[in-house]
Design a protein around this motif. Sequence first.
Motif: not given
Length: 246
Positions: A187-190, A205-208, A240-246
């Motif tokens: 989970m990202f951005n929570t 926020t936009k979460m993923e 790796n995904q953190l680098k791609k998130l806004p």
Amino acid sequence: MKKILSRVFAAWALIVFIITMLPVALLMWMIGTIKEPKRTNYFRIISKIWMRIFFFLTGCSLKIKGINNFKPGEKYIVICNHNSLMDVPLSTPFIPGANKTIAKAEMAKIPIFGLIYKRGSILVDRNDKNSRKNSFKKMKEVLNLGMHMCVYPEGTRNKTEMPIKEFHDGAFKLAVETETNILPALMFNTKKVLPPGQAFYFWPTKMELHFLPPVTISKSDDVELVKQNLHKIMSEYYINQLKKLP
């Protein structure tokens, strides 16, 4: 300005949560007589609708990737990273298929919310050895019913500088003993919505939620090696995904 707005958003989110929780609690009480696993599947559907409404009204959104990693008719131990109190509303409702989460027993004591919480959880008192042992047995029963079991192997929210904290053994011991494949979820951005350590704070926020390919488990596997392997997979993906998130 952001500090002031975050408190305004927090007040609004609390109001929305309480108002929407009341009809949900009634529905959760009504499904109490339905047998498992059908009852838990109803729980998941109701919770998913509830959270979609909550996210919409509070300005949050959710993007999900990797649903196709769940194969029809298969059950998994889904292991998730844990950064925020927003993680639970993202995991159980949006895992495809009936599932239960291992959760802290003290949360079930909260009036009204406790009823909802108990419906979707295997409760455990981490300070009670018998409770831990009993919860492990109940998790096996969940898997035997064909449901997924959702576990946060970090144990508590990650307040460290590490991308993912060290894992506890429980989820991996359960997987090896029951020969159940493990499906990692990130989970990202929570943490941006509800940061740990911030009192009365909420930020739209936009979460993923990303579901990774499952890892095959057999009874001959070493629990420690399985744990280390999953930690490596999840940590590398998360970084790796953190680098791609806004």
